[in-house]
Design a protein around this motif. Sequence first.
Motif, short mmCIF file in Angstrom:
data_model
loop_
_atom_site.label_atom_id
_atom_site.label_comp_id
_atom_site.label_asym_id
_atom_site.label_seq_id
_atom_site.Cartn_x
_atom_site.Cartn_y
_atom_site.Cartn_z
N ALA A 88 39.04 35.07 45.70
CA ALA A 88 39.99 33.96 45.74
C ALA A 88 40.83 34.00 44.47
N ALA A 89 42.14 33.95 44.62
CA ALA A 89 43.03 34.05 43.46
C ALA A 89 42.91 32.84 42.56
N GLY A 90 42.96 33.10 41.25
CA GLY A 90 42.97 32.03 40.27
C GLY A 90 44.38 31.76 39.77
N ALA A 91 44.50 30.88 38.80
CA ALA A 91 45.83 30.54 38.26
C ALA A 91 46.50 31.76 37.64
N ARG A 92 45.71 32.62 36.99
CA ARG A 92 46.29 33.80 36.35
C ARG A 92 46.75 34.85 37.36
N ASP A 93 46.28 34.76 38.58
CA ASP A 93 46.67 35.70 39.64
C ASP A 93 47.85 35.18 40.44
#
Length: 359
Positions: A88-93
């Motif tokens: 699951a993508a995070g804020a940095r992604d």
Amino acid sequence: MIIAHLSDLHLGYRAFGHVEQGKNVREVDVARAFHQAIQKILEIGPAAVLVAGDVFDRPEPPHSALVALAQGLQSLREALPDTPVLMAAGARDTPAGPADPGPLGAFDTLGGVEAVTATTRSVHYSQLDLNVVLVPHRSTIQEPGPVVMPNPDARWNLVVGYGSVDAEGSALLDLESGDWDYVALGHEHFRREVVTGVHYAGAIERVGATPWEAAAEEKGFLTCDLESGQVDFHPIHGRPVVSLEPIPFEPDRPERLRERVREVLVEVPGGIEEKIVRIRIQGLPPGRLDLLDGVLPEYRRRALHLEVQLDDEPSGPLSRENMTAKRLASRLAERLAEEGDNLEALVELVRNCLPGKQV
């Protein structure tokens, strides 16, 4: 059934400007930690691998970070072909543009890999009797918020999510923990259990503007035996970070400062060679920085990074705000420092704005 839980890989992270063979040393450290984790996972042989956000350190990572992730996924797919990898993508992604899936989206096309970047996705594996709901960062900040429901037809129900679940009034994920067999979270760099079955795995390396905060904590990843509920931590060896006790400045014995700096550095167990080291000096007036002349260059050559912080010991109602400003400014200074020597003056300006000046 055992599942592995990683988070906050921060592939592509760069700091301190040290380059060897054309690569930032800290970027190499982070990639090495990731590959260590992959090797341990191959030895464990879990039924599923969960990665909860901030796979990359920025939405536009260097190509070397993409290669590092691809190599890790290839190793998993070759050795454990029946083990799905769910990210699951995070804020940095996550890029600012809502239509841009970001770098992680490219990996969603791979067989056996789910890389969710925009909306919540539920994935069912009938052969494992397993259902996994993936909640990326973007879905938690858009209205309406993510709908996270277990699958009543699955024996095992998991969540992979990025964000906060227990902050009063600002939780990004609203979960009833009793509905889930395991909740794998990312975003926090420190490992902790929120409630039974809800875990932050923490970062796999000491990244960020203030690595000193994690100097005493081991980094690694978690596994969970869903049958027994047993959660185990698997440490990963990273570059040592040393945060030394503050040295009080003695106004009546100013010459003593150099001696104390040398003493504390010499006393570091195993030496300071190739380590990230912070010294804090309390009460030293900015006009007396000359007292440190001649003592720092030798030790800075030996350490990967040696930072001397002058502490003013903030007090009063603005202390928390000062600390936040310090972290933000320090992070900006770090990013600007990576861009080249031509920004040295601007970096110095930012550092001079910090509540505790850094030398």
